[in-house]
Design a protein around this motif. Structure first.
Motif, short mmCIF file in Angstrom:
data_model
loop_
_atom_site.label_atom_id
_atom_site.label_comp_id
_atom_site.label_asym_id
_atom_site.label_seq_id
_atom_site.Cartn_x
_atom_site.Cartn_y
_atom_site.Cartn_z
N CYS A 101 0.83 -1.21 0.00
CA CYS A 101 0.00 0.00 0.00
C CYS A 101 0.87 1.26 0.00
O CYS A 101 0.60 2.20 -0.75
N GLU A 102 1.90 1.26 0.82
CA GLU A 102 2.80 2.42 0.88
C GLU A 102 3.49 2.64 -0.46
O GLU A 102 3.62 3.78 -0.92
N THR A 103 3.92 1.56 -1.11
CA THR A 103 4.59 1.66 -2.41
C THR A 103 3.65 2.22 -3.47
O THR A 103 4.02 3.12 -4.23
N LYS A 104 2.42 1.70 -3.51
CA LYS A 104 1.45 2.17 -4.50
C LYS A 104 1.08 3.64 -4.26
O LYS A 104 0.93 4.40 -5.21
N LEU A 105 0.96 4.05 -3.00
CA LEU A 105 0.67 5.45 -2.70
C LEU A 105 1.82 6.36 -3.13
O LEU A 105 1.61 7.43 -3.70
N LYS A 106 3.06 5.91 -2.89
CA LYS A 106 4.22 6.71 -3.28
C LYS A 106 4.26 6.86 -4.80
O LYS A 106 4.54 7.95 -5.31
N GLU A 107 3.97 5.77 -5.52
CA GLU A 107 3.95 5.84 -6.98
C GLU A 107 2.91 6.85 -7.46
O GLU A 107 3.17 7.64 -8.36
N ALA A 108 1.73 6.82 -6.85
CA ALA A 108 0.67 7.75 -7.24
C ALA A 108 1.08 9.19 -6.94
O ALA A 108 0.86 10.09 -7.76
N GLU A 109 1.68 9.42 -5.77
CA GLU A 109 2.11 10.77 -5.41
C GLU A 109 3.15 11.29 -6.39
O GLU A 109 3.11 12.46 -6.78
N GLU A 110 4.06 10.43 -6.81
CA GLU A 110 5.10 10.84 -7.76
C GLU A 110 4.50 11.18 -9.12
O GLU A 110 4.92 12.13 -9.77
N LYS A 111 3.50 10.42 -9.54
CA LYS A 111 2.84 10.71 -10.82
C LYS A 111 2.11 12.04 -10.76
O LYS A 111 2.17 12.84 -11.70
#
Length: 80
Positions: free
Chosen positions: A49-59
């Motif tokens: 979940c943390e990884t997917k959130l970080k990816e979304a924030e970066e996008k």
């Protein structure tokens, strides 16, 4: 628990299963060995979940806006 490997789950799938894991652990009616397995699975789900959130924030952060506040395009984010 799902049979889907954690690293193949969407954010929503991982979050839903994490909620189930937490619920089972909070009830406390699980054998010690099963509790350990649940805890390990929960830790992996939390990390996903943390990884997917970080990816979304970066996008989202990569979107640039013009003077009118409209997106003008995206800037590639390293590693995505």
């Amino acid at each position: 628990m799902s049979e889907t490997p954690v690293d193949e789950m969407s954010f929503e799938q991982a979050m839903a299963e994490l909620e189930q894991v937490v619920g089972k652990l909070e009830r406390g009616d699980v054998a010690l060995e099963d509790s350990i397995k649940l805890y390990e699975r929960g830790a992996a789900l939390k990390k996903r979940c943390e990884t997917k959130l970080k990816e979304a924030e970066e996008k989202v952060a990569a979107i640039t806006l013009n003077a009118d506040g409209q997106p003008t395009g995206t800037t590639p984010v390293e590693g995505l």
